[in-house]
Design an enzyme around this catalytic site. Structure first.
Site, PDB file in Angstrom:
ATOM      1  N   GLN A  94      -3.677   0.815  15.298  1.00  0.00           N
ATOM      2  CA  GLN A  94      -2.378   1.477  15.378  1.00  0.00           C
ATOM      3  C   GLN A  94      -2.471   2.818  16.108  1.00  0.00           C
ATOM      4  O   GLN A  94      -3.565   3.370  16.279  1.00  0.00           O
ATOM      5  CB  GLN A  94      -1.843   1.724  13.957  1.00  0.00           C
ATOM      6  CG  GLN A  94      -2.787   2.522  13.061  1.00  0.00           C
ATOM      7  CD  GLN A  94      -2.626   2.235  11.589  1.00  0.00           C
ATOM      8  OE1 GLN A  94      -1.551   1.847  11.153  1.00  0.00           O
ATOM      9  NE2 GLN A  94      -3.676   2.434  10.808  1.00  0.00           N
ATOM     10  N   ASP A 133      -1.195   1.441  -1.515  1.00  0.00           N
ATOM     11  CA  ASP A 133      -0.501   2.498  -0.779  1.00  0.00           C
ATOM     12  C   ASP A 133      -0.388   2.052   0.676  1.00  0.00           C
ATOM     13  O   ASP A 133      -1.124   2.512   1.540  1.00  0.00           O
ATOM     14  CB  ASP A 133      -1.292   3.806  -0.895  1.00  0.00           C
ATOM     15  CG  ASP A 133      -0.619   4.930  -0.133  1.00  0.00           C
ATOM     16  OD1 ASP A 133       0.520   4.743   0.331  1.00  0.00           O
ATOM     17  OD2 ASP A 133      -1.247   6.004   0.014  1.00  0.00           O
ATOM     18  N   GLY A 135      -7.405  -5.499   3.048  1.00  0.00           N
ATOM     19  CA  GLY A 135      -7.121  -5.540   1.612  1.00  0.00           C
ATOM     20  C   GLY A 135      -6.893  -6.950   1.104  1.00  0.00           C
ATOM     21  O   GLY A 135      -7.275  -7.302  -0.020  1.00  0.00           O
ATOM     22  N   GLU A 176      -9.581   0.263   2.890  1.00  0.00           N
ATOM     23  CA  GLU A 176      -8.671   0.693   3.975  1.00  0.00           C
ATOM     24  C   GLU A 176      -9.122  -0.007   5.250  1.00  0.00           C
ATOM     25  O   GLU A 176     -10.310  -0.023   5.576  1.00  0.00           O
ATOM     26  CB  GLU A 176      -8.738   2.227   4.098  1.00  0.00           C
ATOM     27  CG  GLU A 176      -8.244   2.823   5.396  1.00  0.00           C
ATOM     28  CD  GLU A 176      -6.737   2.684   5.634  1.00  0.00           C
ATOM     29  OE1 GLU A 176      -5.942   3.073   4.766  1.00  0.00           O
ATOM     30  OE2 GLU A 176      -6.369   2.181   6.710  1.00  0.00           O
TER      31      GLU A 176
HETATM   32  N1  SPD Z   1       8.062   4.707   5.286  1.00  0.00           N
HETATM   33  C1  SPD Z   1       6.699   5.180   5.095  1.00  0.00           C
HETATM   34  C2  SPD Z   1       6.060   4.729   3.829  1.00  0.00           C
HETATM   35  C3  SPD Z   1       4.644   5.235   3.794  1.00  0.00           C
HETATM   36  C4  SPD Z   1       3.903   4.882   2.589  1.00  0.00           C
HETATM   37  N2  SPD Z   1       2.484   5.216   2.644  1.00  0.00           N
HETATM   38  C5  SPD Z   1       2.195   6.579   2.819  1.00  0.00           C
HETATM   39  C6  SPD Z   1       0.761   6.928   2.694  1.00  0.00           C
HETATM   40  C7  SPD Z   1       0.561   8.192   1.956  1.00  0.00           C
HETATM   41  N3  SPD Z   1      -0.614   8.200   1.179  1.00  0.00           N
END
Ligand code: SPD
Length: 288
Positions: free
Chosen positions: A40, A164, A147, A115
């Site tokens: 990305q 997350d 993941g 990750e």
């Molecule tokens: N729309 C963005 C959502 C992001 C969620 N993940 C954020 C990572 C922060 N630890």
């Protein structure tokens, strides 16, 4: 993923087909980092009023001004809902903020962290040390991998799994689909629970309904908690939870004064209140 966001006259505008016709703009002082990783586009900006801001494929992941709200709620709602979390898994969140929050729970013995994009971890270690400090915890083991694959290789191991993720476009897409949730369930111990980034019921109705349907199909106890994060679309975001045992909508152990004093957003009252949904959202999720 196609990046629609733009910087015009020093203002970054977050433009995305997931929230059509509306965009948040933040004034930028400096580009601190900008590079395309294997997965990305990674950008790190110094904003004029909201501290540093991490952007992946044009989408705001965090700003220093309000990251605490998201990281505290996504970590402490599931971790306090569990009576005794000892082994946990965190998927995504290469900034380390969820690890920082999870590390406050002294009863946790092992934190596996998965990750996919190592470059996000490295950029955050360099530019966001107050979040990436989560990686310094000796209980944390970092796995740079997918993941989805990781959960399928780890059966019945975790008390709590926290996901997350970024949004369901780009590398995070599979993390919003049923096969991944089946993998999460399979990786839980008998009374374990999961919490995943659950988007916004104002901005992403279809996505929230889909997550509710999946978790209802797979878990005997399911819930949705939401809270305020001004720099996310619509200024709010939720987490989708599924449990094999513990109740979700209240802490299942006390929050000590010492613990509370380390936080800025989460309280036991906020935990409970975050599950009380506006009428339209309650109906939407009840009917899912
Ligand atoms: N729309 C963005 C959502 C992001 C969620 N993940 C954020 C990572 C922060 N630890």
């Amino acid at each position: 993923m196609k990046n629609y966001s733009k910087i015009i006259d020093g203002w970054f505008s977050e433009i995305c087909p997931m929230w059509q016709g509306i965009s948040l703009s933040l004034k930028i002082d400096k580009v601190l980092y900008s590079n395309k990783s294997k997965y990305q586009q990674i950008d790190l900006f110094e904003t004029t009023n909201h501290g540093k801001m991490l952007v992946l494929d044009g989408i705001i992941q965090l700003t220093q001004s309000d990251e605490f709200a998201y990281q505290e709620m996504l970590a402490h709602v599931p971790l306090f809902a569990h009576p005794n979390p000892e082994t946990i898994l965190v998927i995504g969140g290469g900034d380390g903020g969820i690890l920082r929050e999870a590390g406050r729970h002294k009863g946790i013995k092992q934190i596996d962290f998965c990750e996919i994009d190592e470059e996000v971890i490295n950029v955050c270690k360099k530019f966001l040390p107050e979040m990436a400090c989560g990686f310094d915890d000796p209980r944390v083991t970092v796995h740079v991998c997918d993941g989805n694959e990781f959960v399928n290789q780890h059966k019945n191991q975790y008390d709590v799994i926290i996901v997350d993720s970024s949004d369901p476009i780009g590398p995070g897409e599979a993390l919003f689909e049923e096969p991944f949730y089946k993998g999460l369930k399979g990786a839980l111990k008998k009374d374990g629970l999961i919490a995943t980034q659950g988007e916004s019921f104002f901005m992403h109705k279809d996505c929230v309904i889909n997550l509710a349907k999946i978790t209802k199909r797979l878990f005997p106890i399911q819930g949705y908690s939401y809270f305020l994060v001004p720099t996310y679309p619509g200024g709010n975001i939720g987490i989708c939870l599924g449990s094999l045992g513990p109740k979700l909508n209240q802490p299942n152990r006390p929050v000590s004064d010492e613990f509370q004093e380390q936080l800025k957003y989460y309280t036991p009252e906020i935990h409970e209140a975050s599950f009380v949904l506006p009428y339209f959202a309650k109906k939407m999720l009840d009917e899912a």
